[in-house]
Design a protein around this motif. Structure first.
Motif, PDB file in Angstrom:
ATOM      1  N   ARG A 123      40.952  29.475  19.105  1.00  0.00           N
ATOM      2  CA  ARG A 123      42.125  28.207  18.692  1.00  0.00           C
ATOM      3  C   ARG A 123      42.311  27.765  20.514  1.00  0.00           C
ATOM      4  O   ARG A 123      41.414  27.789  21.302  1.00  0.00           O
ATOM      5  CB  ARG A 123      43.740  29.534  18.673  1.00  0.00           C
ATOM      6  CG  ARG A 123      43.755  30.225  20.059  1.00  0.00           C
ATOM      7  CD  ARG A 123      45.591  30.463  19.747  1.00  0.00           C
ATOM      8  NE  ARG A 123      46.303  29.676  20.068  1.00  0.00           N
ATOM      9  CZ  ARG A 123      47.275  28.968  19.226  1.00  0.00           C
ATOM     10  NH1 ARG A 123      48.038  29.825  18.559  1.00  0.00           N
ATOM     11  NH2 ARG A 123      47.840  28.087  19.184  1.00  0.00           N
ATOM     12  N   PRO A 124      42.985  26.907  19.862  1.00  0.00           N
ATOM     13  CA  PRO A 124      43.185  25.855  21.266  1.00  0.00           C
ATOM     14  C   PRO A 124      43.393  26.086  22.398  1.00  0.00           C
ATOM     15  O   PRO A 124      44.566  27.368  22.443  1.00  0.00           O
ATOM     16  CB  PRO A 124      44.069  23.944  20.525  1.00  0.00           C
ATOM     17  CG  PRO A 124      44.108  24.201  19.454  1.00  0.00           C
ATOM     18  CD  PRO A 124      43.640  25.696  18.356  1.00  0.00           C
ATOM     19  N   LYS A 177      35.245  25.866  26.291  1.00  0.00           N
ATOM     20  CA  LYS A 177      35.366  24.338  26.174  1.00  0.00           C
ATOM     21  C   LYS A 177      36.812  23.811  25.489  1.00  0.00           C
ATOM     22  O   LYS A 177      36.862  23.220  23.897  1.00  0.00           O
ATOM     23  CB  LYS A 177      34.074  24.163  25.501  1.00  0.00           C
ATOM     24  CG  LYS A 177      33.119  24.230  25.944  1.00  0.00           C
ATOM     25  CD  LYS A 177      31.709  24.003  25.082  1.00  0.00           C
ATOM     26  CE  LYS A 177      30.795  24.040  25.976  1.00  0.00           C
ATOM     27  NZ  LYS A 177      29.714  23.369  24.586  1.00  0.00           N
ATOM     28  N   GLY A 178      37.820  23.716  25.880  1.00  0.00           N
ATOM     29  CA  GLY A 178      39.036  24.455  25.689  1.00  0.00           C
ATOM     30  C   GLY A 178      39.627  24.684  25.001  1.00  0.00           C
ATOM     31  O   GLY A 178      40.987  24.465  24.189  1.00  0.00           O
ATOM     32  N   HIS A 179      38.981  26.323  24.405  1.00  0.00           N
ATOM     33  CA  HIS A 179      39.764  26.704  23.495  1.00  0.00           C
ATOM     34  C   HIS A 179      39.358  28.280  23.894  1.00  0.00           C
ATOM     35  O   HIS A 179      38.551  28.522  24.555  1.00  0.00           O
ATOM     36  CB  HIS A 179      38.578  27.457  22.381  1.00  0.00           C
ATOM     37  CG  HIS A 179      38.570  25.782  21.272  1.00  0.00           C
ATOM     38  ND1 HIS A 179      38.545  24.383  21.601  1.00  0.00           N
ATOM     39  CD2 HIS A 179      39.269  25.781  19.942  1.00  0.00           C
ATOM     40  CE1 HIS A 179      38.254  24.220  20.109  1.00  0.00           C
ATOM     41  NE2 HIS A 179      39.592  24.037  19.854  1.00  0.00           N
ATOM     42  N   MET A 180      39.978  29.092  23.133  1.00  0.00           N
ATOM     43  CA  MET A 180      39.962  30.921  23.534  1.00  0.00           C
ATOM     44  C   MET A 180      39.842  31.759  22.394  1.00  0.00           C
ATOM     45  O   MET A 180      40.360  31.313  21.231  1.00  0.00           O
ATOM     46  CB  MET A 180      41.395  30.622  24.288  1.00  0.00           C
ATOM     47  CG  MET A 180      42.418  30.633  23.694  1.00  0.00           C
ATOM     48  SD  MET A 180      43.995  30.807  24.409  1.00  0.00           S
ATOM     49  CE  MET A 180      43.916  31.803  25.005  1.00  0.00           C
ATOM     50  N   LEU A 181      39.545  32.523  23.055  1.00  0.00           N
ATOM     51  CA  LEU A 181      38.585  33.487  21.237  1.00  0.00           C
ATOM     52  C   LEU A 181      39.610  34.552  21.799  1.00  0.00           C
ATOM     53  O   LEU A 181      40.259  35.077  22.583  1.00  0.00           O
ATOM     54  CB  LEU A 181      37.064  34.328  21.754  1.00  0.00           C
ATOM     55  CG  LEU A 181      36.453  32.724  21.431  1.00  0.00           C
ATOM     56  CD1 LEU A 181      34.849  33.492  21.818  1.00  0.00           C
ATOM     57  CD2 LEU A 181      36.380  32.211  20.112  1.00  0.00           C
ATOM     58  N   GLY A 182      39.982  35.657  20.490  1.00  0.00           N
ATOM     59  CA  GLY A 182      40.603  36.726  20.281  1.00  0.00           C
ATOM     60  C   GLY A 182      39.379  37.063  19.430  1.00  0.00           C
ATOM     61  O   GLY A 182      38.963  37.122  18.430  1.00  0.00           O
ATOM     62  N   PHE A 214      44.479  38.028  22.651  1.00  0.00           N
ATOM     63  CA  PHE A 214      43.379  36.616  23.322  1.00  0.00           C
ATOM     64  C   PHE A 214      42.801  36.421  24.465  1.00  0.00           C
ATOM     65  O   PHE A 214      44.205  37.316  25.294  1.00  0.00           O
ATOM     66  CB  PHE A 214      44.298  35.089  23.488  1.00  0.00           C
ATOM     67  CG  PHE A 214      44.642  34.457  21.838  1.00  0.00           C
ATOM     68  CD1 PHE A 214      43.583  34.191  21.033  1.00  0.00           C
ATOM     69  CD2 PHE A 214      45.752  34.874  20.679  1.00  0.00           C
ATOM     70  CE1 PHE A 214      43.406  33.432  19.667  1.00  0.00           C
ATOM     71  CE2 PHE A 214      45.549  33.879  19.747  1.00  0.00           C
ATOM     72  CZ  PHE A 214      44.480  33.343  18.863  1.00  0.00           C
ATOM     73  N   GLU A 215      41.742  36.075  24.772  1.00  0.00           N
ATOM     74  CA  GLU A 215      40.889  36.366  25.830  1.00  0.00           C
ATOM     75  C   GLU A 215      41.655  35.461  27.251  1.00  0.00           C
ATOM     76  O   GLU A 215      41.470  34.530  26.488  1.00  0.00           O
ATOM     77  CB  GLU A 215      39.980  36.772  25.503  1.00  0.00           C
ATOM     78  CG  GLU A 215      39.811  38.143  24.500  1.00  0.00           C
ATOM     79  CD  GLU A 215      38.285  38.149  24.904  1.00  0.00           C
ATOM     80  OE1 GLU A 215      37.270  36.831  24.981  1.00  0.00           O
ATOM     81  OE2 GLU A 215      37.868  39.484  24.632  1.00  0.00           O
TER      82      GLU A 215
END
Length: 416
Positions: free
Chosen positions: A401-402, A386-391, A380-381
């Motif tokens: 995911r949140p 906007k309240g989410h994170m990417l991986g 995960f990065e």
């Protein structure tokens, strides 16, 4: 002294700019956004892969000069190598550093901050570099230049001949990346698999040594020619190493006649067999499918509708990559392809790009669906979107995911 950095082009340029920034930070320079209008100087790292790239570089330099007329602009990169005189003719440009002069950039800027304008061109023709600043992955430059001279490409002229530093100098860089808490390294180069040409080593030697670096858990190979991926290398990667099931392989055309005119070093049958070998070696029930990103050029001189259809079918029916990097052919002065009379109309190139973009969307959706239900590991990065994170999974599927700051830089196992 406040300095702004502008990077155009590839991840290799990004790694180099990051290295300039680290060196100048150590000398007390302060990095500021180029939009802030607070820069005392600019460093622009340029690209020349297409005619559009050249134009973009010129426009950026002009814009920077308008923003801060008194700030000297230092220019390096591929466009700087090919068009030094053209760049020096632009207002605001103080110095231009070509492909083998990059080690002189930092000393020059330091001198500039002291009111001196002495130009040191550097004493090494390989500029070692890696990116930092991100908490999850780093781009590590392991090779530069290219000896292939494909008929459409200016890279050998812009970057110079294939060269590298020894493995013994690269391993400490990987260890330094690990010391920053970064878990993933992307190996970058112009012709990455050609590593070792100037040191008598091989790319396989390099990746085996990198696999031993403590703290780094994942490696990706950013781009490698199909003829430089050996079966021995594939078997080793598949045996349980830190190298991920993710390959970026230039194809350029799925038509043998076009590949021959491009002077590529393989045909479609060789390419398809290599992809098939990788899949057979690395894929198994319940394991992630291999991600293949494939480069394709459309509208190469002389490419007829029938030739393009061969490429389309080869991708859609034989190779079925997860992603297609699509480039409309760009006429580059000084290359053999540029002087050909059978240039393809821009409108036809646009139509072909659109068809391959639609195919890419379809193939990527199928790839994601084929991985549904499989257990995968996501890194995960740090960015809060906007309240989410990417991986990204091992095989480069993006997961959202949140946002949870405790997961930044962590590798988490999930079911897709």
């Amino acid at each position: 002294m406040k300095i702004s950095y502008v990077t155009l082009g590839c991840k290799l340029n990004y790694a180099e700019t990051s290295t300039y920034e680290r060196a100048l930070n150590a000398e007390g320079f302060e990095a500021v956004s180029w939009t802030s209008c607070k820069a005392d100087a600019f460093l622009v790292n340029t690209c020349t892969v297409t005619e559009h790239s050249d134009k973009k570089c010129r426009n950026v330099i002009r814009k920077l000069h308008r923003l801060c007329p008194d700030a000297p602009i230092v220019v390096t990169g591929c466009y700087a190598q090919l068009k030094k005189d053209e760049i020096m003719g632009l207002e605001g440009v103080a110095a231009v550093f070509g492909a083998k002069e990059k080690s002189g950039v930092v000393p020059y800027i330091i001198n500039l901050s002291k009111g001196k304008k002495d130009v040191c061109r550097g004493d090494r023709d390989f500029f070692a570099a890696y990116s930092s600043g991100e908490r999850t992955r780093s781009f590590l430059k392991v090779q530069d230049g290219c000896n292939n001279f494909c008929t459409y490409c200016t890279v050998p002229y812009a970057r110079g001949e294939s060269r590298n530093i020894p493995i013994a100098e690269i391993i400490p860089q990987a260890a330094a990346i690990a010391a920053e808490g970064i878990r993933e390294i992307v190996l970058t180069g112009v012709n990455t698999g050609d590593f070792g040409r100037s040191t008598g080593e091989t790319f396989f030697d390099l990746i085996k040594k990198l696999n031993e670096v403590e703290g780094i858990e994942r490696y990706r190979i950013s781009s490698i020619e199909p003829n430089l991926i050996t079966e021995e290398m594939i078997d080793w990667i598949a045996s349980g190493t830190k190298f991920l099931p993710h390959f970026h392989i230039p194809l350029q055309s799925g038509c043998d006649a076009v590949l021959k005119e491009m002077e590529r070093k393989y045909d479609t049958e060789f390419f398809a067999r290599k992809v098939e070998y990788i899949r057979n070696a690395m894929e198994a029930p319940g394991k992630p499918k291999v991600f293949f990103g494939i480069d394709v050029i459309v509208g190469f001189p002389g490419e007829t509708d029938e030739m393009f259809e061969e490429t389309y079918r080869f991708l859609a029916e034989r190779v079925k990559p997860a992603f297609i990097h699509i480039f409309p052919y760009s006429r580059r002065a000084g290359t053999p392809a540029a002087s050909r009379k059978d240039q393809v109309q821009d409108s036809i190139k646009t139509e072909r790009v659109e068809r391959l973009e639609a195919l890419c969307d379809k193939l990527h959706a199928e790839f994601v669906e084929a991985n549904r239900g499989i257990s995968a590991k996501v890194l995960f990065e740090s960015t809060d979107k906007k309240g989410h994170m990417l991986g990204y999974t091992e095989n480069y599927i993006q997961v959202s995911r949140p946002y949870d700051k405790d997961l930044v830089g962590k590798i988490v196992e999930i079911e897709l």
